[in-house]
Enzyme design. Structure first.
Site, PDB file in Angstrom:
ATOM      1  N   ASP A  75       4.802   2.870  -1.207  1.00 51.84           N
ATOM      2  CA  ASP A  75       3.577   2.323  -1.785  1.00 51.84           C
ATOM      3  C   ASP A  75       3.938   1.055  -2.542  1.00 51.84           C
ATOM      4  O   ASP A  75       5.031   0.955  -3.103  1.00 51.84           O
ATOM      5  CB  ASP A  75       2.930   3.331  -2.743  1.00 51.84           C
ATOM      6  CG  ASP A  75       2.304   4.511  -2.027  1.00 51.84           C
ATOM      7  OD1 ASP A  75       1.916   4.368  -0.855  1.00 51.84           O
ATOM      8  OD2 ASP A  75       2.190   5.585  -2.642  1.00 51.84           O
ATOM      9  N   ASP A  92      -2.985   3.719   3.360  1.00 52.37           N
ATOM     10  CA  ASP A  92      -3.963   4.381   2.485  1.00 52.37           C
ATOM     11  C   ASP A  92      -5.290   3.629   2.503  1.00 52.37           C
ATOM     12  O   ASP A  92      -6.367   4.242   2.544  1.00 52.37           O
ATOM     13  CB  ASP A  92      -3.441   4.455   1.043  1.00 52.37           C
ATOM     14  CG  ASP A  92      -2.167   5.258   0.915  1.00 52.37           C
ATOM     15  OD1 ASP A  92      -1.934   6.161   1.750  1.00 52.37           O
ATOM     16  OD2 ASP A  92      -1.397   4.989  -0.031  1.00 52.37           O
TER      17      ASP A  92
END
Length: 191
Positions: free
Chosen positions: A150, A164
């Site tokens: 991330d 995401d």
């Protein structure tokens, strides 16, 4: 024979809408075109996610965050073994199985896909699921236990990645399509 095909459907043509007679010269959209859109959107979302994560791991990991918009938005490399917001880090294998199941369900649903908006929405879901599944399978600490990369870090919010984002956008589009009464097979219903 034509009546039987109309009742049970065929892989190449959608079932005609019961409430709307077809107008002369108007042809229903072909399913193959929608499947190509689904897989094209999925490939695009997957490629963007994969390339962005490769760049982040090569250039940003083990380095200080890069401020994009002051301290409101930063690029900061983290490894997330859990789900959204770092929840459930002990359940990485379960998240891997769920992502694989989502991919299988979308692939099965693709056979009945005659709606362009649904093809885009499912393509976003598929591309995002593949992006995070790739991390879970191939990244450390091991197969089916890998941590997702991330890097998009808004202030006062969870750190996330492009996969995401694709999943969330696809999910929002599916909710909107459902509220409008549009089904994946292209039919529109009013409740």
């Amino acid at each position: 024979m034509a009546e039987a095909e109309r009742i049970i459907g065929t892989p190449d043509t959608p079932e005609p809408a019961a409430a709307e007679p077809e107008q002369a010269g108007e042809e229903r959209p072909r399913g193959r075109r929608r499947i190509a859109v689904l897989f094209g959107v999925a490939a695009f979302a997957y490629a963007l996610d994969l390339i962005s994560k490769m760049i982040v791991v090569a250039k940003l990991e083990h380095h200080p965050p890069i401020e994009i918009i002051g301290d409101w938005l930063k690029f900061e490399a983290i490894r997330n073994a859990g789900a959204a917001f770092g929840f459930g880090e002990a359940f990485t294998v379960i998240f891997t199985v769920i992502a694989a199941a989502v991919i299988v369900v979308i692939a099965r649903l693709a056979r009945k896909l005659y709606s362009l908006p649904w093809a885009i929405a499912l393509g976003l879901l598929l591309g995002g699921a593949l992006g995070n599944l790739t991390d879970r399978i191939f990244r450390s600490p091991g197969v089916f236990e890998g941590a997702v990369v991330d890097f998009i870090a808004p202030k006062h919010f969870a750190v996330f990645n492009l996969a995401d984002s694709a999943i969330v956008c696809g999910g929002i589009l599916i909710v909107l399509l459902s509220f409008r009464g549009l089904d994946p097979d292209g039919t529109v219903h009013k409740d």
